[in-house]
Design a protein around this motif. Structure first.
Motif: not given
Length: 414
Positions: A4-6, A116-121
């Motif tokens: 998932r993308i956060y 903020d942004l958290e991306l999958p590998s």
């Protein structure tokens, strides 16, 4: 469960915060303004955005932005949404539409900022990130320790090719590490790109043959895709070691395609950043924004500078620089080199080093070098000595006792 993308936001809304969060999640995924039979529970579970966190921070009486719903109170919140990667795949342009698209325009939204942004590998697999970064830049410039001492050719526009080459001659004979075009200098009548590159690189290459030191020059090749490729090839053929592009002008696809083609470091300028960031109630924080551009291939990223001529606070500048030095993700660090600029002199060196905790940066000073009473070479030497003092923890006045160039600079770095 897939990856998932956060994305995290600061949200202000006149609606019930939970309802507003669900409206945003629906608008940015499977929903629309009315319930549709085709949006089944199974489809929503598979493709709908999820409200992961919602925290009300405070309540105010008036909205930050006009044009939204009318209310007696407006809640300010921390909001985190997530999306299944399967909605868009590892695509940066479509990521942009998802995390920073129509949600800014919703009636329920009276303020919204992406924080903020958290991306999958999968994004790290799909995008190569910087080709050179800090290590490659240091290798090309042969500057293994301390910052790259740099400058910007000024005036921004109006100099002829010969005048530009003269400035570069002064700088390279003075021992400069890095030179860049101003973001406004492109391919104008007074200083055409091709002629400028050839004239400047003659100076740089001649000096390198004499001294063994080759300055890195970031030529601004911002333009259409074919123009940028051709300009890159000219810089490479003339022995250049860097190209520059204005990110907001060429877009994600432009940078991505330049990264595919380039054999040189890409110096990324953030011209226009203020319209994305200056209002604290609207737009982007730098941390999520720069993460996207590093994935697309930026090797150097501008972060402004301490005590700059613009409106950005010192705290924001250092946070931006730290974000550039922070891995994009554990599987793909993609570290880029922060570039400090805007009204810089040696007076900011110690504070910059202390706040950042390292010297993996490019420190560019225009007037701080060109304005030195004893000339450009003394300006370069003074800025370099200021950084020697900063890293050693020595006061500038003490360092100036053994550096005439620095001593003289302290009289005009005000």
């Amino acid at each position: 469960m897939g990856e998932r993308i956060y994305a995290s936001y600061w949200l202000e809304t006149g609606d019930d915060p939970a309802r507003a969060a669900e409206v945003i999640a629906g608008e940015q995924s499977s929903g629309t303004f009315i319930a549709l039979p085709s949006e089944t529970p199974a489809l929503k579970a598979r493709s709908g955005a999820r409200v992961e966190k919602l925290e009300v921070l405070d309540v105010v009486a008036a909205p930050s932005l006009a044009g939204g719903m009318t209310s007696n109170t407006y809640s300010r919140c921390k909001l985190e949404l997530s999306w299944p990667l399967e909605n868009i795949g590892p695509s940066l342009p479509n990521l942009m539409s998802t995390i920073a698209g129509n949600l800014f325009e919703l009636r329920q939204v009276s303020g919204l900022r992406l924080t903020d942004l958290e991306l999958p590998s999968a994004f790290g697999t799909a995008y190569p990130g910087p080709a050179f970064g800090i290590e490659g830049t240091r290798k090309l410039t042969n500057v293994q320790n301390g910052p790259l001492i740099g400058t910007i050719i000024k005036p921004s526009v109006g100099l002829s090719v010969a005048e530009t080459a003269h400035h570069v001659h002064e700088l390279v004979t003075g021992g400069i590490d890095f030179i860049k075009d101003d973001e406004l200098q492109a391919d104008g009548t007074y200083c055409p790109f091709d002629e400028r590159v050839r004239a400047v690189m003659r100076v740089v290459n001649d000096n390198a043959e004499r001294t063994g030191k080759k300055a890195m020059v970031a030529f601004n090749l911002t333009g259409d895709l074919d123009e940028m490729r051709r300009r890159h090839d000219l810089v490479l053929a003339e022995g250049g070691t860097c190209v520059m592009v204005c990110l907001n002008s060429v877009g994600l696809v432009g940078l991505r395609e330049l990264r595919r083609h380039s054999q040189l470091p890409i110096h990324a300028h953030r011209a226009g950043w203020g319209y994305l960031s200056r209002s604290p109630q609207l737009g982007w924080d730098f941390a999520p924004w720069q993460k996207i551009w590093r994935l697309a291939g930026a090797d150097h990223l501008h972060v402004n500078g301490l005590r700059n001529k613009f409106s950005e606070s010192d705290e924001s500048v250092i946070a931006a620089a730290r974000s550039v030095l922070t891995p994009v993700m554990a599987s793909a660090p993609m570290i880029a080199m922060p570039v400090f600029s805007s009204g810089q002199t040696g007076l900011q060196a110690a504070d910059t080093y202390a706040a950042l905790g390292c010297a993996d940066l490019i420190h560019t000073a225009g007037g701080g070098i060109f304005g030195h009473p004893s000339g450009v070479a003394a300006g370069v030497a003074a800025l370099r000595e200021a950084w020697v003092a900063a890293i050693a923890g020595v006061p500038l006045t003490q360092q100036a006792e053994r550096s005439p160039a620095l001593r003289e600079a302290l009289g005009f770095w005000q």
